[in-house]
Motif scaffolding. Structure first.
Motif, PDB file in Angstrom:
ATOM      1  N   ARG A 255       0.820  -1.225   0.000  1.00  0.00           N
ATOM      2  CA  ARG A 255       0.000   0.000   0.000  1.00  0.00           C
ATOM      3  C   ARG A 255       0.851   1.271   0.000  1.00  0.00           C
ATOM      4  O   ARG A 255       0.351   2.336  -0.342  1.00  0.00           O
ATOM      5  N   HIS A 256       2.106   1.153   0.391  1.00  0.00           N
ATOM      6  CA  HIS A 256       2.945   2.357   0.477  1.00  0.00           C
ATOM      7  C   HIS A 256       3.457   2.847  -0.864  1.00  0.00           C
ATOM      8  O   HIS A 256       3.870   4.003  -0.979  1.00  0.00           O
TER       9      HIS A 256
ATOM     10  N   SER B  29       6.173   1.712 -18.731  1.00  0.00           N
ATOM     11  CA  SER B  29       6.545   3.023 -18.178  1.00  0.00           C
ATOM     12  C   SER B  29       6.119   3.125 -16.721  1.00  0.00           C
ATOM     13  O   SER B  29       6.883   3.601 -15.868  1.00  0.00           O
ATOM     14  N   THR B  30       4.910   2.654 -16.427  1.00  0.00           N
ATOM     15  CA  THR B  30       4.431   2.732 -15.038  1.00  0.00           C
ATOM     16  C   THR B  30       5.283   1.870 -14.116  1.00  0.00           C
ATOM     17  O   THR B  30       5.612   2.277 -12.996  1.00  0.00           O
ATOM     18  N   TRP B  31       5.678   0.664 -14.582  1.00  0.00           N
ATOM     19  CA  TRP B  31       6.565  -0.162 -13.750  1.00  0.00           C
ATOM     20  C   TRP B  31       7.882   0.570 -13.452  1.00  0.00           C
ATOM     21  O   TRP B  31       8.411   0.472 -12.337  1.00  0.00           O
ATOM     22  N   GLY B  32       8.405   1.292 -14.432  1.00  0.00           N
ATOM     23  CA  GLY B  32       9.641   2.059 -14.186  1.00  0.00           C
ATOM     24  C   GLY B  32       9.436   3.073 -13.083  1.00  0.00           C
ATOM     25  O   GLY B  32      10.265   3.212 -12.173  1.00  0.00           O
ATOM     26  N   GLU B  33       8.303   3.778 -13.159  1.00  0.00           N
ATOM     27  CA  GLU B  33       8.000   4.762 -12.120  1.00  0.00           C
ATOM     28  C   GLU B  33       7.812   4.059 -10.773  1.00  0.00           C
ATOM     29  O   GLU B  33       8.263   4.537  -9.739  1.00  0.00           O
ATOM     30  N   LEU B  34       7.169   2.876 -10.807  1.00  0.00           N
ATOM     31  CA  LEU B  34       6.940   2.137  -9.558  1.00  0.00           C
ATOM     32  C   LEU B  34       8.250   1.652  -8.934  1.00  0.00           C
ATOM     33  O   LEU B  34       8.379   1.617  -7.709  1.00  0.00           O
ATOM     34  N   MET B  35       9.210   1.273  -9.767  1.00  0.00           N
ATOM     35  CA  MET B  35      10.517   0.855  -9.226  1.00  0.00           C
ATOM     36  C   MET B  35      11.134   2.009  -8.418  1.00  0.00           C
ATOM     37  O   MET B  35      11.676   1.812  -7.337  1.00  0.00           O
ATOM     38  N   CYS B  36      11.033   3.225  -8.963  1.00  0.00           N
ATOM     39  CA  CYS B  36      11.562   4.400  -8.255  1.00  0.00           C
ATOM     40  C   CYS B  36      10.784   4.669  -6.978  1.00  0.00           C
ATOM     41  O   CYS B  36      11.357   5.029  -5.946  1.00  0.00           O
TER      42      CYS B  36
ATOM     43  N   LEU C 267       9.131   2.468  -5.160  1.00  0.00           N
ATOM     44  CA  LEU C 267       9.509   1.433  -4.192  1.00  0.00           C
ATOM     45  C   LEU C 267      10.852   1.783  -3.538  1.00  0.00           C
ATOM     46  O   LEU C 267      11.008   1.688  -2.315  1.00  0.00           O
ATOM     47  N   LYS C 268      11.803   2.199  -4.362  1.00  0.00           N
ATOM     48  CA  LYS C 268      13.130   2.586  -3.846  1.00  0.00           C
ATOM     49  C   LYS C 268      13.000   3.781  -2.892  1.00  0.00           C
ATOM     50  O   LYS C 268      13.558   3.776  -1.795  1.00  0.00           O
TER      51      LYS C 268
ATOM     52  N   GLY D  99      13.299   5.850   2.612  1.00  0.00           N
ATOM     53  CA  GLY D  99      12.807   6.853   3.562  1.00  0.00           C
ATOM     54  C   GLY D  99      12.398   8.180   2.964  1.00  0.00           C
ATOM     55  O   GLY D  99      12.287   9.178   3.689  1.00  0.00           O
ATOM     56  N   ARG D 100      12.153   8.216   1.639  1.00  0.00           N
ATOM     57  CA  ARG D 100      11.760   9.499   1.031  1.00  0.00           C
ATOM     58  C   ARG D 100      10.236   9.650   0.891  1.00  0.00           C
ATOM     59  O   ARG D 100       9.766  10.632   0.324  1.00  0.00           O
ATOM     60  N   ASN D 101       9.496   8.693   1.414  1.00  0.00           N
ATOM     61  CA  ASN D 101       8.030   8.788   1.526  1.00  0.00           C
ATOM     62  C   ASN D 101       7.328   9.326   0.284  1.00  0.00           C
ATOM     63  O   ASN D 101       6.719  10.395   0.315  1.00  0.00           O
ATOM     64  N   PRO D 102       7.383   8.603  -0.815  1.00  0.00           N
ATOM     65  CA  PRO D 102       6.761   9.107  -2.043  1.00  0.00           C
ATOM     66  C   PRO D 102       5.237   8.977  -2.038  1.00  0.00           C
ATOM     67  O   PRO D 102       4.568   9.602  -2.859  1.00  0.00           O
ATOM     68  N   GLY D 103       4.695   8.174  -1.146  1.00  0.00           N
ATOM     69  CA  GLY D 103       3.260   7.872  -1.193  1.00  0.00           C
ATOM     70  C   GLY D 103       2.984   6.865  -2.286  1.00  0.00           C
ATOM     71  O   GLY D 103       3.846   6.606  -3.135  1.00  0.00           O
ATOM     72  N   PRO D 104       1.776   6.284  -2.288  1.00  0.00           N
ATOM     73  CA  PRO D 104       1.469   5.286  -3.318  1.00  0.00           C
ATOM     74  C   PRO D 104       1.275   5.932  -4.689  1.00  0.00           C
ATOM     75  O   PRO D 104       0.929   7.114  -4.798  1.00  0.00           O
TER      76      PRO D 104
END
Lengths: 141, 141
Positions: free
Chosen positions: B28-29, B117-124, B126-127, B132-137
């Motif tokens: 969820r994060h 493209s979305t998976w690429g954004e999701l990898m970032c 998740l990282k 600890g940079r709290n990107p939100g979902p």
């Protein structure tokens, strides 16, 4: 041969998306601040990272304003050498759908998978830049 | 058949990366706040978007703590149906290299390119979450 494909819809005109891909100023906003790009077909584009310890070098193969940009990559990184980068812009009612392909990878290696992830992030960065969210470049010394 | 592959190195232990992939709270994060995930092999994981007008439904095929998560996708979206999502974690000196593959795509269609493209954004994302940079979902109603 492997092709990396990405696609994203951007709320910006095809001309604005084109300027972000075909001009040095545009490219510096979302990829690397160390971009040097000619404005003519047959010219060069170079993308430097980490004080130029890594440089992706391109020959500019096609420039069709508002529609298409094609580069061929040469030299330096052995896995990028010989790949073709094609940016195609399709106008939509409220923006532009942007198709990207990097073709002619010899294989989908770990490095190719890493680049694929980075391209995904770059697609978002390009969109954010063109939609006014000022993400800054992916790479800045 | 087409396989989407991504790879990213994360400064977090394999156990922490695993928790972000194998638990409802972790998922969820960074992916969708509307995640429902069982904690056992044979259970279900569901990822809802846009008030559940789109749901990606998975069967949990493998859970190997700190090492590997495998889901099979079924139903709903015809292009995702039958794809296999595999997350593999390799420990590094200062973190974890995270390999992701979504295999069994019938073809690399425009939708597949958009998902890539979305998976690429999701990898970032998740990282960023794990560092600890709290990107939100990626998706929140």
């Amino acid at each position: 041969m492997t092709t990396i494909k990405h696609q994203i819809t951007i709320i910006a005109s095809p001309d604005k998306v084109y300027a972000a891909l075909a001009t040095q100023t545009g490219l510096r906003h979302w990829w690397t601040a160390d971009t040097r790009a000619d404005a003519n077909v047959g010219g060069k584009a170079e993308f430097g990272f980490d004080k130029r310890s890594m440089v992706f070098r391109m020959k500019i193969e096609e420039l069709v304003p508002g529609k298409r940009v094609v580069w061929s990559c040469y030299g330096d990184h052995p896995e990028w050498d010989g790949t073709i980068l094609t940016w195609t812009l399709i106008p939509e009612q409220n923006g532009t759908t942007h198709h990207f392909a990097q073709s002619n990878w010899k294989d989908c290696t770990d490095f190719c998978a890493t680049c694929n992830s980075t391209w995904g992030e770059l697609m978002c960065r390009l969109k954010d830049y063109l939609e006014g969210r000022n993400p800054g470049p992916h790479w800045q010394e």
